[in-house]
Design a protein around this motif. Structure first.
Motif, mmCIF file in Angstrom:
data_model
loop_
_atom_site.group_PDB
_atom_site.id
_atom_site.type_symbol
_atom_site.label_atom_id
_atom_site.label_comp_id
_atom_site.label_asym_id
_atom_site.label_seq_id
_atom_site.Cartn_x
_atom_site.Cartn_y
_atom_site.Cartn_z
ATOM 1 N N VAL A 92 0.836 -1.157 -0.058
ATOM 2 C CA VAL A 92 0.008 -0.037 -0.030
ATOM 3 C C VAL A 92 0.925 1.330 -0.003
ATOM 4 O O VAL A 92 1.760 1.304 0.892
ATOM 5 C CB VAL A 92 -0.924 -0.184 1.345
ATOM 6 N N TYR A 93 0.682 1.982 -1.126
ATOM 7 C CA TYR A 93 1.325 3.216 -1.190
ATOM 8 C C TYR A 93 0.866 4.552 -0.411
ATOM 9 O O TYR A 93 -0.438 4.757 -0.834
ATOM 10 C CB TYR A 93 2.055 3.578 -2.501
ATOM 11 N N PHE A 94 1.536 5.385 0.341
ATOM 12 C CA PHE A 94 0.819 6.414 1.184
ATOM 13 C C PHE A 94 1.738 7.722 0.640
ATOM 14 O O PHE A 94 2.902 7.893 0.517
ATOM 15 C CB PHE A 94 1.032 6.221 2.409
ATOM 16 N N CYS A 95 1.000 8.781 0.351
ATOM 17 C CA CYS A 95 1.637 10.033 0.320
ATOM 18 C C CYS A 95 1.688 10.954 1.492
ATOM 19 O O CYS A 95 0.675 10.404 2.513
ATOM 20 C CB CYS A 95 0.760 10.854 -0.614
ATOM 21 N N TYR A 96 2.880 11.436 1.815
ATOM 22 C CA TYR A 96 3.138 12.077 3.067
ATOM 23 C C TYR A 96 3.665 13.497 2.970
ATOM 24 O O TYR A 96 4.370 13.743 2.402
ATOM 25 C CB TYR A 96 4.155 11.302 3.958
ATOM 26 N N VAL A 97 3.155 14.214 3.624
ATOM 27 C CA VAL A 97 3.368 15.639 3.835
ATOM 28 C C VAL A 97 3.496 15.917 5.349
ATOM 29 O O VAL A 97 2.496 15.890 5.995
ATOM 30 C CB VAL A 97 2.398 16.752 3.364
ATOM 31 N N PRO A 98 4.877 16.198 5.717
ATOM 32 C CA PRO A 98 5.182 16.229 7.290
ATOM 33 C C PRO A 98 3.998 17.051 7.983
ATOM 34 O O PRO A 98 3.745 16.888 9.269
ATOM 35 C CB PRO A 98 6.444 16.893 7.446
ATOM 36 N N GLN A 99 3.843 18.222 7.461
ATOM 37 C CA GLN A 99 2.815 19.131 8.237
ATOM 38 C C GLN A 99 1.395 18.900 8.151
ATOM 39 O O GLN A 99 0.503 19.404 8.875
ATOM 40 C CB GLN A 99 2.970 20.620 7.921
ATOM 41 N N VAL A 100 1.051 18.160 7.384
ATOM 42 C CA VAL A 100 -0.358 17.608 6.891
ATOM 43 C C VAL A 100 -0.702 15.998 7.513
ATOM 44 O O VAL A 100 -1.725 16.005 8.010
ATOM 45 C CB VAL A 100 -0.648 17.756 5.653
ATOM 46 N N GLY A 101 0.308 14.999 7.271
ATOM 47 C CA GLY A 101 -0.062 13.859 7.495
ATOM 48 C C GLY A 101 -0.009 12.912 6.402
ATOM 49 O O GLY A 101 0.490 13.258 5.179
ATOM 50 N N TRP A 102 -0.832 11.766 6.435
ATOM 51 C CA TRP A 102 -0.855 10.804 5.431
ATOM 52 C C TRP A 102 -2.355 10.642 4.813
ATOM 53 O O TRP A 102 -3.216 11.232 5.296
ATOM 54 C CB TRP A 102 -0.831 9.347 6.260
ATOM 55 N N GLY A 103 -2.069 10.195 3.610
ATOM 56 C CA GLY A 103 -3.469 9.908 2.772
ATOM 57 C C GLY A 103 -3.769 8.593 3.275
ATOM 58 O O GLY A 103 -3.156 7.944 4.167
ATOM 59 N N GLN A 104 -4.920 8.115 2.655
ATOM 60 C CA GLN A 104 -5.354 6.755 3.006
ATOM 61 C C GLN A 104 -4.831 5.480 2.225
ATOM 62 O O GLN A 104 -4.810 4.340 2.767
ATOM 63 C CB GLN A 104 -7.033 6.728 2.492
ATOM 64 N N GLY A 105 -3.911 5.917 1.487
ATOM 65 C CA GLY A 105 -2.916 4.801 0.684
ATOM 66 C C GLY A 105 -3.707 4.150 -0.659
ATOM 67 O O GLY A 105 -5.216 4.341 -0.550
ATOM 68 N N THR A 106 -3.028 3.829 -1.344
ATOM 69 C CA THR A 106 -3.445 3.153 -2.563
ATOM 70 C C THR A 106 -2.820 1.689 -2.801
ATOM 71 O O THR A 106 -1.569 1.871 -2.669
ATOM 72 C CB THR A 106 -3.649 3.928 -3.985
ATOM 73 N N GLN A 107 -3.293 0.784 -3.068
ATOM 74 C CA GLN A 107 -3.002 -0.772 -3.139
ATOM 75 C C GLN A 107 -2.188 -0.972 -4.705
ATOM 76 O O GLN A 107 -2.643 -0.555 -5.627
ATOM 77 C CB GLN A 107 -3.930 -1.703 -3.048
ATOM 78 N N VAL A 108 -0.913 -1.220 -4.707
ATOM 79 C CA VAL A 108 -0.174 -1.795 -5.601
ATOM 80 C C VAL A 108 0.282 -3.070 -5.555
ATOM 81 O O VAL A 108 0.713 -3.710 -4.736
ATOM 82 C CB VAL A 108 0.961 -0.720 -5.730
ATOM 83 N N THR A 109 -0.435 -3.928 -6.508
ATOM 84 C CA THR A 109 0.018 -5.525 -6.367
ATOM 85 C C THR A 109 0.834 -5.740 -7.926
ATOM 86 O O THR A 109 0.280 -5.621 -8.799
ATOM 87 C CB THR A 109 -1.203 -6.311 -6.375
ATOM 88 N N VAL A 110 2.006 -6.228 -7.856
ATOM 89 C CA VAL A 110 2.746 -6.740 -8.897
ATOM 90 C C VAL A 110 2.613 -8.191 -8.896
ATOM 91 O O VAL A 110 3.467 -8.913 -8.083
ATOM 92 C CB VAL A 110 4.098 -6.121 -8.671
ATOM 93 N N SER A 111 2.180 -8.871 -10.053
ATOM 94 C CA SER A 111 1.995 -10.299 -9.883
ATOM 95 C C SER A 111 1.644 -10.804 -11.449
ATOM 96 O O SER A 111 0.742 -9.965 -12.072
ATOM 97 C CB SER A 111 0.870 -10.637 -9.054
ATOM 98 N N SER A 112 2.025 -11.657 -11.718
ATOM 99 C CA SER A 112 1.709 -12.491 -13.207
ATOM 100 C C SER A 112 0.209 -13.258 -12.870
ATOM 101 O O SER A 112 0.164 -13.805 -13.850
ATOM 102 C CB SER A 112 2.826 -13.111 -13.495
#
Length: 112
Positions: A92-112
């Motif tokens: 799960v990938y999260f965006c982060y800005v120190p003065q703001v906090g975290w986003g909710q995340g987005t799932q990345v799945t790498v699979s064949s």
């Protein structure tokens, strides 16, 4: 209070590409550094890439040469272009800005 919303995750085959977006509900001009982190199942959240207010970028060794972080202050957005994806990039990938906090995340799945 500015909020962050990630998008662009999904299922991709090894070697493929994805572009993640992080949209802020307000201006990012007041914030200098920001970045992307990720958390794989059963592992701690780890830093992936960072970008300063003047566009200087840094990357974790594990993604250097494959991922590119960018910001567009006019669109209040931060992006993560991910190329040559590997199974170990699955997280799960999260965006982060120190003065703001975290986003909710987005799932990345790498699979064949």
């Amino acid at each position: 209070q500015v909020q962050l919303v990630e998008s662009g995750g999904g299922l991709v085959q090894p070697g493929g590409s994805l572009r993640l977006s992080c949209a802020a509900s307000g201006s990012l001009l007041n914030y200098n550094g920001m970045g992307w982190h990720r958390q794989a199942p059963g592992k701690q959240r780890e830093w992936v890439a960072g970008i300063t207010g003047i566009g200087s970028t840094t990357y974790a060794d594990s993604v250097k040469g494959r991922f590119t972080i960018a910001r567009d202050n006019a669109k209040n957005a931060v992006y993560l272009q991910m190329n040559s994806l590997k199974a170990e990039d699955t997280a799960v990938y999260f965006c982060y800005v120190p003065q703001v906090g975290w986003g909710q995340g987005t799932q990345v799945t790498v699979s064949s």
